[in-house]
Write a protein that holds these residues in place. Structure first.
Motif, PDB file in Angstrom:
ATOM      1  N   GLN A   1      -0.890   3.120  -0.574  1.00  0.00           N
ATOM      2  CA  GLN A   1      -0.607   2.075   0.411  1.00  0.00           C
ATOM      3  C   GLN A   1      -0.261   0.777  -0.310  1.00  0.00           C
ATOM      4  OE1 GLN A   1      -0.436   2.965   3.585  1.00  0.00           O
ATOM      5  NE2 GLN A   1       0.560   0.961   3.754  1.00  0.00           N
ATOM      6  N   GLU A   2      -0.999   0.544  -1.344  1.00  0.00           N
ATOM      7  CA  GLU A   2      -0.785  -0.684  -2.098  1.00  0.00           C
ATOM      8  C   GLU A   2       0.614  -0.692  -2.706  1.00  0.00           C
ATOM      9  OE1 GLU A   2      -4.004  -1.375  -4.760  1.00  0.00           O
ATOM     10  OE2 GLU A   2      -3.006  -3.116  -5.641  1.00  0.00           O
TER      11      GLU A   2
ATOM     12  N   GLU B   1       3.121   0.864  -1.670  1.00  0.00           N
ATOM     13  CA  GLU B   1       4.099   0.727  -0.602  1.00  0.00           C
ATOM     14  C   GLU B   1       4.212  -0.745  -0.200  1.00  0.00           C
ATOM     15  OE1 GLU B   1       3.200   3.133   2.746  1.00  0.00           O
ATOM     16  OE2 GLU B   1       5.208   2.892   3.614  1.00  0.00           O
ATOM     17  N   ASN B   2       3.052  -1.323  -0.051  1.00  0.00           N
ATOM     18  CA  ASN B   2       3.061  -2.717   0.388  1.00  0.00           C
ATOM     19  C   ASN B   2       3.818  -3.586  -0.599  1.00  0.00           C
ATOM     20  OD1 ASN B   2       1.599  -1.943   2.519  1.00  0.00           O
ATOM     21  ND2 ASN B   2      -0.388  -2.650   1.731  1.00  0.00           N
ATOM     22  N   VAL B   3       3.444  -3.415  -1.855  1.00  0.00           N
ATOM     23  CA  VAL B   3       4.082  -4.245  -2.868  1.00  0.00           C
ATOM     24  C   VAL B   3       5.580  -4.019  -2.853  1.00  0.00           C
ATOM     25  CG1 VAL B   3       4.308  -4.631  -5.342  1.00  0.00           C
ATOM     26  CG2 VAL B   3       2.045  -4.324  -4.326  1.00  0.00           C
TER      27      VAL B   3
ATOM     28  N   SER C   1       4.905   0.732  -8.359  1.00  0.00           N
ATOM     29  CA  SER C   1       5.583  -0.265  -7.546  1.00  0.00           C
ATOM     30  C   SER C   1       6.736  -0.872  -8.333  1.00  0.00           C
ATOM     31  CB  SER C   1       4.605  -1.330  -7.059  1.00  0.00           C
ATOM     32  OG  SER C   1       3.673  -1.627  -8.058  1.00  0.00           O
TER      33      SER C   1
ATOM     34  N   ASN D   1      -4.084   4.711  -4.288  1.00  0.00           N
ATOM     35  CA  ASN D   1      -3.623   3.412  -3.782  1.00  0.00           C
ATOM     36  C   ASN D   1      -2.146   3.419  -3.413  1.00  0.00           C
ATOM     37  OD1 ASN D   1      -6.089   3.084  -4.806  1.00  0.00           O
ATOM     38  ND2 ASN D   1      -5.613   1.289  -6.077  1.00  0.00           N
TER      39      ASN D   1
ATOM     40  N   GLU E   1       7.328  -5.368   0.223  1.00  0.00           N
ATOM     41  CA  GLU E   1       7.420  -6.811   0.112  1.00  0.00           C
ATOM     42  C   GLU E   1       8.719  -7.193  -0.577  1.00  0.00           C
ATOM     43  OE1 GLU E   1       4.245  -9.139  -2.035  1.00  0.00           O
ATOM     44  OE2 GLU E   1       3.093  -8.207  -0.397  1.00  0.00           O
TER      45      GLU E   1
ATOM     46  N   VAL F   1      -0.477   1.854 -10.197  1.00  0.00           N
ATOM     47  CA  VAL F   1       0.071   1.129  -9.058  1.00  0.00           C
ATOM     48  C   VAL F   1       1.184   0.217  -9.538  1.00  0.00           C
ATOM     49  CG1 VAL F   1      -0.446  -0.640  -7.361  1.00  0.00           C
ATOM     50  CG2 VAL F   1      -2.033   1.259  -7.717  1.00  0.00           C
ATOM     51  N   GLU F   2       0.874  -0.477 -10.597  1.00  0.00           N
ATOM     52  CA  GLU F   2       1.851  -1.424 -11.112  1.00  0.00           C
ATOM     53  C   GLU F   2       3.136  -0.704 -11.484  1.00  0.00           C
ATOM     54  OE1 GLU F   2       1.444  -4.270 -14.789  1.00  0.00           O
ATOM     55  OE2 GLU F   2      -0.328  -4.349 -13.476  1.00  0.00           O
TER      56      GLU F   2
ATOM     57  N   ARG G   1      -4.851   0.700 -11.675  1.00  0.00           N
ATOM     58  CA  ARG G   1      -4.056  -0.527 -11.564  1.00  0.00           C
ATOM     59  C   ARG G   1      -2.715  -0.330 -12.244  1.00  0.00           C
ATOM     60  NH1 ARG G   1      -5.519  -2.221  -7.942  1.00  0.00           N
ATOM     61  NH2 ARG G   1      -3.375  -2.909  -7.918  1.00  0.00           N
TER      62      ARG G   1
END
Lengths: 202, 956
Positions: free
Chosen positions: B776-777, B779-781, B692, B774, B784, B688-689, B685
């Motif tokens: 993809q996550e 990237e998504n974040v 992103s 993660n 966005e 990812v945080e 997490r």
């Protein structure tokens, strides 16, 4: 004792005396084997014996070549005692060796005390006569001493064999003559005089 | 056959065995091989003969004795004759005289060995010279000759017929006169001393005889005693016993002859019937006493001599022991420890249980020295650093020296302590240095601080403290870590190996030493020690890098680990991978050592934490850097097929990729046994945080650029111009003026779309490649955020652009008091339409210049706004439309619609429809014709202008 036929022929016992390095051995070897030894090796006591013809008579000469060095002085007495005739050698190139002849003479006379001077066959030999350039002892000087002693003098060269035979033969003749006179005496006085042993020390 | 050989000359004619003789003669062989035999005095000397010539042979004599011939035998001449004689002199050897031949010594020493057989004269000692002079070894005359010279004399001093002359000839024929004189003097002295000490000397010389007498007497006495008992009954035998006392003589010490007299006396005594036995006993006692008085001193001396000899013997026999203390000291000084140990071992085996006081004393000395030596060794062992081999050797020595305790264990403990202390020392030093750095930062003191740990071979050069250099120098805690790792790397393996070999008991057995007892219980302790050391190391590192992870520790424990100031953390990101590498290295080397897993766990978790920390820091730093990117915007456009972008996206991309590269080995390369940091959900997490966040940071940066205030813009302008002044013009873009706000917006927009379209997928690919979870996550974040930003910027731009255009519509429409209900027949499209179109063209141009990709989107929006406004305006015509007004309105609308038709969409169409519906329909044909006509005119007039809309937006 050996019982060989040598008993038949006369044996003349010659003793070479003289200080070291005057050429006693050289004279002996020249006389015995006609060879001259260049290198010097001090002699202790060498013995040689061979047959020679003396005035047509075959005799044996027994040469005792003694040590000239003072180291061996003490044992000389024994040798001298057995000797019948003496070749007293010195080197004409060395005054000292000439002087020493007196001592040798005296020693011989002392050992042969039972004989008178003239009874001892003795020859004064001045060796190395070929080295005229280095001469230190004059002929006259030597002859004078010989005369004083009542002996004959001969100059030899062991290298060139000059007078070598003469020296030995002269001495042998003297020995022979001496022996003859002694035999005559003995024949005259059949009683053999046995000499008393005496302490020669002191 | 040739004539036989004849030897006529010998040089010399006499000699001791082994002397060299030159043989001369005739026919002594034709060659060396021809020589077949050579005897000298009957002794074969062929072996030692050397053929020189037919007239000369050199030979060494062997054991030639007496007078004899020298006979040469040759093959060619047979057995030869000899005219001369050789006399082999006998040498009279003594103990120290060398002799070339093997002597038969029995004849020489026999008389001594058989000394007891009979009485000897006081002068009997033959070998000793009567004159006290050196005995001559060579006898110059043969026995025969001597006999001839001295027919009835003898050289034996003890014989009646001793002849001094012969003796001298035999023994001193070559002695000089002065020596003889000395001999005489000796002789005199001797004879005088013999006179005074005569009897005693005599006794001493014939002691054995006296002893014999005594023994015989004693046995007689014994016999008599037995006899006496019988005699008591029968007294008639007394006379015969007296005979046995014949030789009994108490005063026999004086002279034998006297003894003979006494014998006679006693015989008389015996006849006087004195109790013989009693007398005999008395005599024996008396003689014993006499003997005692005479020999007391001698015996005493003998005893003393014996004891001295004994002592010497002992000293000699045990000189090893007596020399040992000195030898040990010397060897210790020399460093020959092995020798010392061996000696000590030997001494211990031989003497440790000795009862002899002397030995005990010396052995104690030895022990003392060994104790000292042991202490010395121990001290040396405790001296660190030292190499493993040295330590092992020292331990082996200590064990071999039976040192009490467990030196190996002591060494291990000591080394561990040392290691921990050193770790702590480093910590303190570095913390003070660290603090010092802060203080000195402004002082700009340039100093080279050089520390040297010569022993452990650690040599780290720390040159820091110059503020300007500071950023190129690693932060203090990194240096600290490096040093710690180096120390651990160098010293820990030794400790571990020492421990291993201790428990395997191989320290001593390797060298073939004796058994070493091993305390198995200590194995656990060792493990704890190792774990503690590593833990300490880990904690120190944590204290320096991850102080937060130590919060759980007790305050006192925590304090020991030292506090690092937090300020230093900035900029340390670049060094962190290096730290990770170091820790990984030490972990690897420890793994090779097969250190137990629980020890490694500590390191593993440290490593994982460090990696996470590293990642965290790097990501954060990257995020910050990215956020600060806006300061580096130069607004210089680079055109490509997708439109213009500035340098920022590329900078952003490279920043991210750099970060990823930096993190690559930290994060992704999971070595065997290492923890996968992404396995943890929290970490995932966080990653990812962070990731992103980092990606989003650019969005923030762009946003900042897009909506910067005027002041900011001014500042930027100033900065750029400054930069322009500083940097040569050629390097700077020639555009001297900054783009307008709108242009900036477009640029940012373009950058934004570029980033979201190309850069982010690229980066995500990178992320994936490096094994981040993660993706993809992320990237998504991230996307966005970009989409959001895109919207925002687009809105803003459109607003900024359309507003003036739209606002201009109404005034333009009403310009010149124009009224839809009251207007003349239109002669063409009204100017406001043209103005609007011109504005649209301007926007088009701007977009086209910067980002053609946005053309459709922007123009559609613009058109939409225009259409909306128009429709609003048309519907707002209060007074209605006149015929001409309607025509005019329709004309305007048609012109607008036509001009912007490529950007029409449903909304636009609807707006236009609505607008048209508000306008009354054209009823008349001529009106319609006029509209067509005017429209054609408008097309004609503005065709060139409008061409830009009709052409493909992306084809420019």
């Amino acid at each position: 004792m050996s019982k060989t036929k040598q008993q038949q022929t006369d044996i003349h016992k010659v003793i070479m005396v003289g200080s070291g390095g005057v050429g006693k051995s050289a004279l002996t070897l020249q006389f015995m084997y006609d060879e001259f030894i260049e290198d010097y090796e001090p002699t202790k006591a060498d013995s040689y014996r061979k047959k020679v013809t003396l005035d047509g008579e075959e005799v044996q000469i027994d040469i005792l070549d003694t040590a000239g060095q003072e180291d061996y002085a003490a044992i000389r007495d024994n040798y001298f005692r057995s000797g019948e005739g003496f070749l007293c050698v010195f080197s004409i190139t060395e005054q000292e060796s000439f002087a020493t002849t007196t001592e040798f003479r005296e020693q011989i006379l002392r050992v042969k005390h039972n004989k008178s001077e003239d009874q001892i066959p003795f020859l004064l030999v001045g060796n190395k006569a070929d080295l005229t350039d280095a001469r230190q002892v004059s002929l006259a000087e030597a002859q004078e001493r010989a005369t004083a002693w009542g002996v004959s003098y001969v100059e030899t060269s062991a290298k060139t064999r000059d007078n070598v035979d003469k020296a030995f033969f002269d001495l042998m003749r003297k020995i022979r003559d001496q022996k003859l006179t002694e035999n005559q005496k003995q024949n005259g006085k059949p009683e053999k005089v046995k000499k008393k042993r005496k302490c020669i020390i002191l | 056959m040739k004539s036989p050989p004849k030897v006529t000359g010998l040089s010399p004619k006499e000699g001791i065995p082994g002397c060299k003789v030159t043989i001369r003669g005739e026919n002594l062989g034709t060659s060396e091989k021809d020589l077949e035999g050579l005897t000298i005095c009957g002794a074969n000397c062929l072996l030692l003969a050397q053929w020189i010539s037919p007239s000369k042979i050199v030979c060494q004599t062997t054991n030639c004795k007496g007078d004899g011939e020298v006979i040469v035998t040759t093959k060619s001449g047979g057995r030869g004759t000899c005219t001369v004689r050789f006399r082999g002199l006998q040498i009279l050897p003594n103990a120290v005289k060398e002799c070339a031949i093997w002597m038969d010594e029995s004849s020489l020493f026999g008389h001594r060995l058989n000394n007891r057989t009979g009485p000897s004269s006081p002068m009997a000692s033959q070998r000793e010279d009567a004159l006290g002079l050196k005995v001559e070894t060579a006898v110059p005359l043969s026995d025969a000759e001597l006999k001839a010279l001295f027919p009835d004399g003898s050289s034996n001093l003890a014989l009646r017929n001793f002849d001094a002359g012969r003796y001298l000839v035999e023994s001193h024929s070559s002695t000089s006169f002065s020596d003889l004189k000395k001999g005489l003097k000796n002789l005199r002295q001797q004879s005088s001393s013999i006179k005074t000490e005569g009897p005693q000397t005599f006794i001493k010389a014939n002691l054995s005889t006296f002893m014999n007498c005594q023994d015989i007497l004693a046995s007689i006495h014994k016999g008599l005693e037995v006899h006496e008992n019988i005699v008591h009954k029968d007294e008639g035998v007394e006379g015969s016993t007296s005979k046995g006392v014949d030789s009994l003589n108490p005063f026999s010490e004086d002279m034998l002859e006297e003894g003979e007299n006494a014998e006679e006396d006693q015989e008389d005594d015996g006849q006087e019937k004195i109790p013989t036995l009693q007398k005999l006993e008395n005599l024996l006692i008396e003689s014993n006493e006499n003997a005692k008085t005479i020999f007391e001193t001698v015996l005493h001396r003998k005893d003393r001599a014996d004891s001295t000899r004994n002592a010497l013997n002992v000293l000699n026999r045990f000189k090893f022991l007596f020399h040992l203390p000195i030898t040990m000291e010397r060897n210790i000084k020399k460093g020959d420890y092995e020798v010392v140990i061996n000696d000590y071992e030997r001494a211990r085996q031989l003497f440790s249980s000795s009862q002899v006081p002397a030995f005990i004393k010396v052995y104690q000395d030895v022990e003392e020295r060994v104790v000292k030596f042991r202490n010395q060794l121990k001290k040396k062992l405790m001296q660190l650093p030292s190499s493993l081999d040295d330590q092992k050797r020292l331990i082996r020595y200590l064990i071999e020296l039976n040192a009490e305790g467990d030196p190996a264990w002591d060494c291990i403990v000591n080394q561990q302590q040392w290691l921990v202390n050193l770790l702590n020392t480093y910590k303190d030093e570095h913390i003070t240095l660290d603090k010092g750095n802060v203080e000195q930062e402004h002082l700009k003191i340039k100093g080279h601080h050089r520390r040297q740990y010569s022993g452990s071979g650690i040599q780290i050069k720390v040159s820091a403290t110059d503020a300007s250099e500071a950023r190129f120098n690693p932060p203090q805690n990194v240096l600290f870590l490096e040093e710690l790792v180096q120390l651990l790397d160098l010293s820990f393996p030794d400790l571990w190996r020492l421990g291993q070999s201790y428990f395997k008991a191989s320290i001593v057995s390797e060298a073939g030493g004796k058994e070493m007892k091993i305390d198995r219980t200590k194995e656990k302790g060792f493990k704890t020690m190792v774990t503690n050391t590593i833990e300490h190391f880990a904690n120190l590192v944590r204290a320096a890098f991850l102080p937060d992870t130590l919060v759980g520790l007790e305050p006192s424990e925590r304090a020991k680990l030292g506090f690092w100031k937090e300020t230093n953390q900035e900029g340390s990101g670049a060094w962190l991978p290096q730290c990770v590498r170091s820790v990984r290295g030490i972990l690897g080397s420890l793994m090779i050592l097969e250190v137990p897993a629980n020890c490694l766990d500590v390191l593993h978790s440290l490593l994982a934490d460090l990696r996470i920390h590293c990642m965290h820091t790097l990501f954060q730093e990257a995020t910050e850097d990215i956020q600060n990117l806006h300061t580096r915007e130069t607004w210089v456009l680079q055109m490509d097929e997708h439109g213009g972008i500035s340098a920022l996206p590329a900078l952003f991309e490279s920043l991210v990729i750099d970060t990823l590269q930096h993190l690559k080995e930290v994060v992704s390369r999971v070595k065997q046994g290492e923890l996968n940091i992404f396995a943890d959900y929290d970490i995932q997490r966080m990653t990812v945080e962070l990731a992103s966040e980092m990606i989003k940071a650019f969005a923030v940066c762009l946003e900042q650029l897009a909506f910067r205030g005027q002041a900011e813009a001014d500042y930027q302008k100033q900065r750029l111009s400054e930069a322009q002044m500083c940097i040569p013009v050629s390097l700077f873009q020639s555009e001297d003026s900054l783009p307008s706000n709108e242009q900036c917006l477009v640029i940012v927009l373009s950058n934004n779309s570029h980033v979201s379209q190309y850069v982010i997928p690229n980066l995500m690919e990178e992320f994936r490649k490096h094994g981040y979870p993660n993706v993809q996550e992320i990237e998504n974040v991230a996307l966005e955020a970009y989409v959001e930003l895109d919207e925002k910027i687009f809105e803003a731009y459109c607003e900024q652009k359309t507003e003036p255009l739209v606002c201009a519509l109404e005034p333009g429409m009403n310009m010149g008091h124009f009224e839809w209900h009251n207007c003349s027949i239109p002669s063409g499209v009204r100017p406001y339409v043209k103005t609007a179109l011109m504005s649209a063209v301007a926007i088009h141009a701007e977009i086209n210049a910067i980002a053609p990709a946005f053309m459709l989107r922007v123009m559609t929006k613009v058109l939409e706004s225009i259409a909306e406004e128009i429709s609003r305006l048309t519907s707002c015509a209060m007074e209605g439309y006149s015929q001409a007004g309607a025509l005019q309105a329709r004309l305007d609308l048609a012109a607008l619609e036509e001009a912007l038709s490529p950007y029409r969409n449903a909304g636009t169409s609807a707006s236009f429809q609505e607008a048209l519906s508000a306008v009354p329909k054209l009823m008349r044909k001529e009106d319609r014709e006029l509209l067509e006509k005017l429209l054609a005119k408008f097309r004609e007039e503005c065709g060139f202008l409008l061409q830009c809309f009709t052409s493909d937006p992306s084809s420019v």
